[in-house]
Design a protein around this motif. Structure first.
Motif, PDB file in Angstrom:
ATOM      1  N   UNK A  60      -2.940   5.817   3.955  1.00  0.00           N
ATOM      2  CA  UNK A  60      -3.195   5.826   2.513  1.00  0.00           C
ATOM      3  C   UNK A  60      -2.619   4.532   1.969  1.00  0.00           C
ATOM      4  N   UNK A  61      -3.395   3.802   1.184  1.00  0.00           N
ATOM      5  CA  UNK A  61      -2.876   2.570   0.601  1.00  0.00           C
ATOM      6  C   UNK A  61      -3.135   2.537  -0.897  1.00  0.00           C
ATOM      7  N   UNK A  62      -2.310   1.746  -1.564  1.00  0.00           N
ATOM      8  CA  UNK A  62      -2.375   1.587  -3.021  1.00  0.00           C
ATOM      9  C   UNK A  62      -2.728   0.147  -3.333  1.00  0.00           C
ATOM     10  N   UNK A  63      -3.800  -0.049  -4.091  1.00  0.00           N
ATOM     11  CA  UNK A  63      -4.243  -1.371  -4.533  1.00  0.00           C
ATOM     12  C   UNK A  63      -4.018  -1.501  -6.033  1.00  0.00           C
ATOM     13  N   UNK A  95     -12.857   4.146   5.345  1.00  0.00           N
ATOM     14  CA  UNK A  95     -11.810   4.010   4.334  1.00  0.00           C
ATOM     15  C   UNK A  95     -12.468   4.122   2.963  1.00  0.00           C
ATOM     16  N   UNK A  96     -12.113   5.160   2.211  1.00  0.00           N
ATOM     17  CA  UNK A  96     -12.757   5.443   0.929  1.00  0.00           C
ATOM     18  C   UNK A  96     -11.755   5.359  -0.208  1.00  0.00           C
ATOM     19  N   UNK A  97     -12.252   5.044  -1.402  1.00  0.00           N
ATOM     20  CA  UNK A  97     -11.393   5.125  -2.582  1.00  0.00           C
ATOM     21  C   UNK A  97     -11.186   6.586  -2.948  1.00  0.00           C
ATOM     22  N   UNK A 109      -5.245   2.085  -7.701  1.00  0.00           N
ATOM     23  CA  UNK A 109      -6.408   2.630  -7.005  1.00  0.00           C
ATOM     24  C   UNK A 109      -5.984   2.959  -5.575  1.00  0.00           C
ATOM     25  N   UNK A 110      -6.191   4.212  -5.187  1.00  0.00           N
ATOM     26  CA  UNK A 110      -5.814   4.672  -3.858  1.00  0.00           C
ATOM     27  C   UNK A 110      -7.005   4.642  -2.910  1.00  0.00           C
ATOM     28  N   UNK A 220      -0.436  -2.155  -0.794  1.00  0.00           N
ATOM     29  CA  UNK A 220       0.599  -1.784   0.163  1.00  0.00           C
ATOM     30  C   UNK A 220       0.270  -0.441   0.784  1.00  0.00           C
ATOM     31  N   UNK A 221       0.704  -0.297   2.022  1.00  0.00           N
ATOM     32  CA  UNK A 221       0.552   0.963   2.742  1.00  0.00           C
ATOM     33  C   UNK A 221       1.601   1.943   2.236  1.00  0.00           C
ATOM     34  N   UNK A 222       1.224   3.195   2.040  1.00  0.00           N
ATOM     35  CA  UNK A 222       2.145   4.204   1.535  1.00  0.00           C
ATOM     36  C   UNK A 222       2.769   4.990   2.677  1.00  0.00           C
TER      37      UNK A 222
END
Length: 232
Positions: A60-63, A95-97, A109-110, A220-222
């Motif tokens: 899971x990443x956060x943009x 990889x989806x939003x 945005x995750x 960043x990666x969560x």
């Protein structure tokens, strides 16, 4: 999963291309030992061309999305995927939003390739709060907070009232709004229904997870602790 399939699914190339990389010795462990297709090396200890592999499936990443980018992988123009490594476009699973932000909205945005986690976040039962800050075209009239919190507000073309939302006034044209659902262009439509127009809009938090330390256009990666904050 065989090493060739694992690395191909991460987007480094086709299985044939990854097999060639193995033969050339471009895939090693952290000690520099060349790996074979049947290697059982832990993901975190595998290097491709002397660099650690991209995160394993389930990430899971956060943009911090800038204005002007579309939440799509296929549209023309600038896409949110342009801000991520190219390989992320062809990962398997995809990889989806997690939800979307429109082109003119910035902020948190995750993304994930974990379908179970994605549905957990967007499920109406979860009621994960999303916090937005908006700059309005005209000064507030004064009744917006009561209207938004009523649980009776209807948007144009809809028959189901909005869930109560909390409005915090920052100044006469700036507000912070917390939503507990995610309808199409909801913030903009709410203010339009209240006789105003949103000039600027940014999502600052998903749950208790904010953008601290993530510059605009960066990601960043969560870790597990950060992911848990989404549901706080």
């Amino acid at each position: 999963m065989r090493l060739v399939k694992l690395i191909a699914n991460l987007g480094y190339g086709s299985r044939k291309e990854v097999s060639q990389a193995l033969r050339h010795g471009w895939i090693t462990d952290r000690e520099g030992n060349k790996l074979k297709a049947d290697a059982k090396t832990p993901h975190e200890d595998i290097l491709f061309d002397d660099e650690p592999l991209d995160p394993a499936p389930g990430m899971v990443l956060l943009l911090n999305k800038p204005v002007g980018y579309t939440c799509s992988i296929k549209d023309t123009g600038r896409l949110v995927y342009d801000l991520l490594p190219d390989r992320f476009r062809v990962r398997k699973p995809v990889l989806s939003t997690i939800g979307r932000l429109d082109k003119e909205t910035s902020g948190a945005l995750l993304f994930t390739d974990d379908g179970t986690f994605l549905h957990q976040v967007i499920s109406p039962k979860s009621e994960v709060p999303k916090i937005y800050e908006a700059v309005l075209d005209r000064p507030l009239k004064g009744d917006e907070a009561t209207l938004f919190a009523s649980g009776e507000m209807l948007l144009e073309g809809e028959t189901k009232p909005l869930k109560p939302a909390e409005l915090e006034v920052l100044d006469e044209k700036r507000v912070r709004l917390t939503l507990h659902e995610g309808r199409y262009h909801q913030v903009r439509r709410m203010f339009a229904a209240a006789g105003n127009h949103v000039n600027e809009l940014s999502r600052t938090h998903v749950g208790a997870l904010g953008l601290e330390g993530v510059a605009e256009g960066e990601w960043r990666l969560l870790d597990e602790a950060a992911k848990a904050r989404i549901f706080d």
